[in-house]
Motif scaffolding. Sequence first.
Motif, PDB file in Angstrom:
ATOM      1  N   LEU A  26       0.849  -1.189   0.000  1.00  0.00           N
ATOM      2  CA  LEU A  26       0.000   0.000   0.000  1.00  0.00           C
ATOM      3  C   LEU A  26       0.884   1.238   0.000  1.00  0.00           C
ATOM      4  N   THR A  27       0.567   2.152  -0.912  1.00  0.00           N
ATOM      5  CA  THR A  27       1.328   3.401  -0.942  1.00  0.00           C
ATOM      6  C   THR A  27       0.373   4.582  -0.822  1.00  0.00           C
ATOM      7  N   VAL A  28       0.634   5.435   0.150  1.00  0.00           N
ATOM      8  CA  VAL A  28      -0.186   6.629   0.362  1.00  0.00           C
ATOM      9  C   VAL A  28       0.694   7.851   0.113  1.00  0.00           C
ATOM     10  N   MET A  29       0.297   8.662  -0.838  1.00  0.00           N
ATOM     11  CA  MET A  29       1.052   9.884  -1.117  1.00  0.00           C
ATOM     12  C   MET A  29       0.488  11.017  -0.252  1.00  0.00           C
ATOM     13  N   PRO A  30       1.289  12.031   0.018  1.00  0.00           N
ATOM     14  CA  PRO A  30       0.774  13.158   0.810  1.00  0.00           C
ATOM     15  C   PRO A  30      -0.493  13.718   0.184  1.00  0.00           C
ATOM     16  N   GLY A  31      -1.458  14.025   1.012  1.00  0.00           N
ATOM     17  CA  GLY A  31      -2.702  14.617   0.533  1.00  0.00           C
ATOM     18  C   GLY A  31      -3.764  13.600   0.147  1.00  0.00           C
ATOM     19  N   GLU A  32      -3.400  12.326   0.063  1.00  0.00           N
ATOM     20  CA  GLU A  32      -4.361  11.314  -0.388  1.00  0.00           C
ATOM     21  C   GLU A  32      -5.180  10.725   0.770  1.00  0.00           C
ATOM     22  N   VAL A  33      -6.400  10.304   0.399  1.00  0.00           N
ATOM     23  CA  VAL A  33      -7.221   9.561   1.345  1.00  0.00           C
ATOM     24  C   VAL A  33      -7.469   8.170   0.766  1.00  0.00           C
ATOM     25  N   HIS A  34      -7.031   7.162   1.516  1.00  0.00           N
ATOM     26  CA  HIS A  34      -7.243   5.777   1.099  1.00  0.00           C
ATOM     27  C   HIS A  34      -8.245   5.127   2.039  1.00  0.00           C
ATOM     28  N   SER A  35      -9.203   4.443   1.455  1.00  0.00           N
ATOM     29  CA  SER A  35     -10.147   3.736   2.299  1.00  0.00           C
ATOM     30  C   SER A  35      -9.842   2.246   2.230  1.00  0.00           C
ATOM     31  N   ILE A  36      -9.896   1.601   3.384  1.00  0.00           N
ATOM     32  CA  ILE A  36      -9.719   0.146   3.397  1.00  0.00           C
ATOM     33  C   ILE A  36     -11.009  -0.487   3.896  1.00  0.00           C
ATOM     34  N   MET A  37     -11.528  -1.380   3.078  1.00  0.00           N
ATOM     35  CA  MET A  37     -12.726  -2.110   3.449  1.00  0.00           C
ATOM     36  C   MET A  37     -12.376  -3.596   3.478  1.00  0.00           C
ATOM     37  N   GLY A 191     -15.060  17.184  10.474  1.00  0.00           N
ATOM     38  CA  GLY A 191     -13.840  17.391  11.257  1.00  0.00           C
ATOM     39  C   GLY A 191     -12.636  16.822  10.516  1.00  0.00           C
ATOM     40  N   VAL A 192     -12.814  15.653   9.934  1.00  0.00           N
ATOM     41  CA  VAL A 192     -11.705  15.030   9.205  1.00  0.00           C
ATOM     42  C   VAL A 192     -11.406  15.837   7.940  1.00  0.00           C
ATOM     43  N   ASN A 193     -12.457  16.225   7.245  1.00  0.00           N
ATOM     44  CA  ASN A 193     -12.251  16.987   6.010  1.00  0.00           C
ATOM     45  C   ASN A 193     -11.476  18.278   6.255  1.00  0.00           C
ATOM     46  N   LYS A 194     -11.756  18.909   7.405  1.00  0.00           N
ATOM     47  CA  LYS A 194     -11.028  20.143   7.733  1.00  0.00           C
ATOM     48  C   LYS A 194      -9.534  19.880   7.881  1.00  0.00           C
ATOM     49  N   LEU A 195      -9.231  18.647   8.273  1.00  0.00           N
ATOM     50  CA  LEU A 195      -7.815  18.318   8.484  1.00  0.00           C
ATOM     51  C   LEU A 195      -7.123  17.900   7.182  1.00  0.00           C
ATOM     52  N   VAL A 216     -14.604  11.773   0.982  1.00  0.00           N
ATOM     53  CA  VAL A 216     -14.456  11.149  -0.330  1.00  0.00           C
ATOM     54  C   VAL A 216     -13.021  10.676  -0.539  1.00  0.00           C
ATOM     55  N   PRO A 217     -12.851   9.355  -0.694  1.00  0.00           N
ATOM     56  CA  PRO A 217     -11.490   8.824  -0.791  1.00  0.00           C
ATOM     57  C   PRO A 217     -10.942   8.928  -2.221  1.00  0.00           C
ATOM     58  N   ASP A 218      -9.627   8.955  -2.308  1.00  0.00           N
ATOM     59  CA  ASP A 218      -8.995   8.895  -3.622  1.00  0.00           C
ATOM     60  C   ASP A 218      -8.908   7.451  -4.094  1.00  0.00           C
ATOM     61  N   LYS A 230      -8.172  -6.167  -3.998  1.00  0.00           N
ATOM     62  CA  LYS A 230      -8.656  -5.311  -5.076  1.00  0.00           C
ATOM     63  C   LYS A 230      -8.501  -3.855  -4.683  1.00  0.00           C
ATOM     64  N   SER A 231      -8.150  -3.028  -5.639  1.00  0.00           N
ATOM     65  CA  SER A 231      -8.058  -1.594  -5.403  1.00  0.00           C
ATOM     66  C   SER A 231      -8.795  -0.867  -6.512  1.00  0.00           C
ATOM     67  N   GLY A 232      -9.324   0.280  -6.176  1.00  0.00           N
ATOM     68  CA  GLY A 232     -10.028   1.047  -7.198  1.00  0.00           C
ATOM     69  C   GLY A 232     -10.314   2.437  -6.684  1.00  0.00           C
ATOM     70  N   ASP A 233     -11.219   3.126  -7.343  1.00  0.00           N
ATOM     71  CA  ASP A 233     -11.581   4.447  -6.844  1.00  0.00           C
ATOM     72  C   ASP A 233     -12.870   4.337  -6.049  1.00  0.00           C
ATOM     73  N   LYS A 234     -13.518   5.461  -5.804  1.00  0.00           N
ATOM     74  CA  LYS A 234     -14.691   5.499  -4.952  1.00  0.00           C
ATOM     75  C   LYS A 234     -15.794   4.530  -5.408  1.00  0.00           C
ATOM     76  N   SER A 235     -15.840   4.300  -6.709  1.00  0.00           N
ATOM     77  CA  SER A 235     -16.910   3.448  -7.231  1.00  0.00           C
ATOM     78  C   SER A 235     -16.797   2.005  -6.729  1.00  0.00           C
ATOM     79  N   LEU A 236     -15.602   1.624  -6.354  1.00  0.00           N
ATOM     80  CA  LEU A 236     -15.427   0.268  -5.823  1.00  0.00           C
ATOM     81  C   LEU A 236     -16.256   0.066  -4.550  1.00  0.00           C
ATOM     82  N   ALA A 237     -16.330   1.109  -3.758  1.00  0.00           N
ATOM     83  CA  ALA A 237     -17.111   1.023  -2.518  1.00  0.00           C
ATOM     84  C   ALA A 237     -18.583   0.764  -2.821  1.00  0.00           C
TER      85      ALA A 237
END
Lengths: 258, 513
Positions: A26-37, A191-195, A216-218, A230-237
Amino acid sequence: MTTPLLEITNLHANIEGKEILKGVNLTVMPGEVHSIMGPNGSGKSTLASVIAGHEAYEVTDGSIRFNGIDLLELEADQRACAGVFLAFQYPVEIPGVSTKFFLKAAVNAIRKYRGEEELDAMDFLDMVEEKAESVSLSIDLLDRNVNEGFSGGEKKRAEVFQMAMLDPLLGVLDETDSGLDIDALKIVAEGVNKLRSKKRGFIVITHYQRLLDFIVPDFVHVLKDGVIVKSGDKSLALELEEKGYAGIESCGSACSCS
Amino acid sequence: MNKQINTTNDPKKEAAEALPGGGMLLSSSNPVEEDTALLKETFKEKYKWGFVTDIEADSAPPGLDESTIAFISAKKDEPEWLLEWRLNAYRHWLTMEEPDWAHLKYNKPNYDEIIFYSAPKSLADGPKSLDEVDPELLETYKKLGIPLAEHAALAGVAVDAVFDSVSVGTTFKDKLEEVGIIFCPISEAVHSHPELVKKYLGTIVPYSDNYYATLNSAVFTDGSFVYIPKGVKCPMDLSTYFRINAKSSGQFERTLIIAEEGASVSYLEGCTAPMRDENQLHAAVVELIALDDADIKYSTVQNWYPGDENGVGGIYNFVTKRGKCQGDRSRITWTQVETGSAVTWKYPSCILLGDDSVGEFYSVALTNNYQQADTGTKMIHIGKNTRSTIISKGISAGQGQNIYRGLVRIQKGAENARNYTQCDSMLMGDRCGAHTFPYIEVKNKTAKAEHEASTSKIGEDQLFYCNQRGISTEDAINMIVNGFCKEVFRELPMEFAVEARRLLEVSLESSVG
Ligand SMILES: Nc1ncnc2c1ncn2[C@@H]1O[C@H](COP(=O)(O)OP(=O)(O)OP(=O)(O)O)[C@@H](O)[C@H]1O
Ligand SMILES: [Mg+2]
């Protein structure tokens, strides 16, 4: 090229001799939001604990780099100081220790690590008021002992409040949405979005795509039996919500995620 | 299973070895020595028990018989009634068996080898400078934040002007005398206020009370005497700390505190620094008497030498503390923080005789390494509407064993009596132990006794939570333990509470991971 905020490579981890993580990448770049389900027991909280440095888990293979440093070399408290924050799925109670006292110790430990001056009582209280407001947390709650007698929702909100206080580079939220009513969910998400910022990254662990309407995750990843299948964008959720985990096809060998 | 605590054949020698450069806290002068000749005269006059004692010696020979007691009494130039009382105690002691009902494992002291009286050593006998003192001890003082000047006094170094004891002592004494308070060594009170001592000594803890109290009655060497006259609120906390540099209390300390009608006093016993002490056995007795509307608060921080990390050496602390709320609406509060000693056996108790009287017991007991503590309280409700509160916090680390033992007895006439007991144990690691033995006897139907107990483990999860917020494990342990003890610490006078907190930190160092 920017340095990844978090770079997990082929991570294997055991608890009590039992392998739970079986090669996570898993790679998270600065500024990104990753969701794990992922299904119950698939290893989501385990991954969060391993990132945060829980001693009970043994890393048997692989690596975690954080902001250019080898995270596995650091103790849990050093990782926190370096900027890793974990909002716990089950925050523990600490009887007899007021939340304010606890947080002041935390804030100052981290400031000390960063070479900043410790906050005095006045500045600390100002900061508390400001941050508590951002998650609509009642200040009165902070005079109570850490998480003691907090409702489920209050506990989760208090976790996000603490995250705001500690100003981490990486926020790992482990099911911060479970147990929240719809209004509280919005407040916490806000609160999270503000951060969210260019520098900060998030890993948001959740079972419900509902949260992802607000945060909204990247990227969305599916963790199953200790690997990301599996990995994808928001539509995967959304797809997951429809088909369930059983219906998920793994990305196959072409995908870098497994 | 708990490891047996080792004792060598020579407890004095062993303690001295454990803390190199042995020596007791010293008195700056010893009136007893100067008056030897006079003493000899008096002693001859009083002598009627048919034995001869060499009273010119500084110490009694090891062991205990009637001549040892006569020797002690003569050294202190005591009146005959007191010698007789001591001898009665001794004769009774001979008929008693050392108790073994406590949940403790240790080798019983060898009473034939104990020196029951030893005049305070001259300054020259102690270590000559701080260089001769165990560096670890000094390190501990540093951590406790004790001023450097006091390190020497605590470590028994032979410096006579360590701190300005004379001026501290005098300003203090003047202020107390102004309001008629008597605060002096009990050996002095025997002479200056014999009527009070005679009236109250042994009325709360009779000489026949228990094995160690009886022994104490026979051989006690010194302790404090406090008398607060009617209606007087003592203007300051009274503390043995002020006396430490004046006189070592010795191993058989005896304290007597009397608060007349409407009087109040807060008494602090002990000192948070680990006191050097070469005596292995400590058997103290404390008696408190509160008359109508009087209020006595007795706070202890006990940090005697606990033995090393293998359980070798350390003090046996066998103490009898009891207070009597004799008057209506009187109140006695015991607060204790026990972190020292290899073995602690101690149950500060209240006899609630007066109607509406209140007894309280707040306790923190910490055992680390091979320490063992069997401690608790007794609340005896006799008067109507009497109330008692018991809050006990036991912390066990290493292979420490912590036992709460408490008795709540509500007698027939104690209409509407109330007791609340809360008994919490905290375990650190999995080689230590916590046990509770609450005994509750209620003989009055209108009375109520409530008991709550909990055992928790300083969890990995709590520590991880703190770590995850950037707090180091050491700080996290301190925070969690202090939180656990909060209800007791807030009963302590402010300064004492701060010191108690620091003491816990030092005592817990290196106890987890
Ligand atoms: N201390 C432990 N000893 C043995 N097994 C453990 C331990 N802790 C966790 N596990 C196991 O590890 C697996 C992964 O647990 P984890 O908590 O990471 O799952 P999760 O994906 O977070 O599940 P959930 O969605 O229910 O929160 C589970 O099978 C769990 O039983
Ligand atoms: Mg989980």
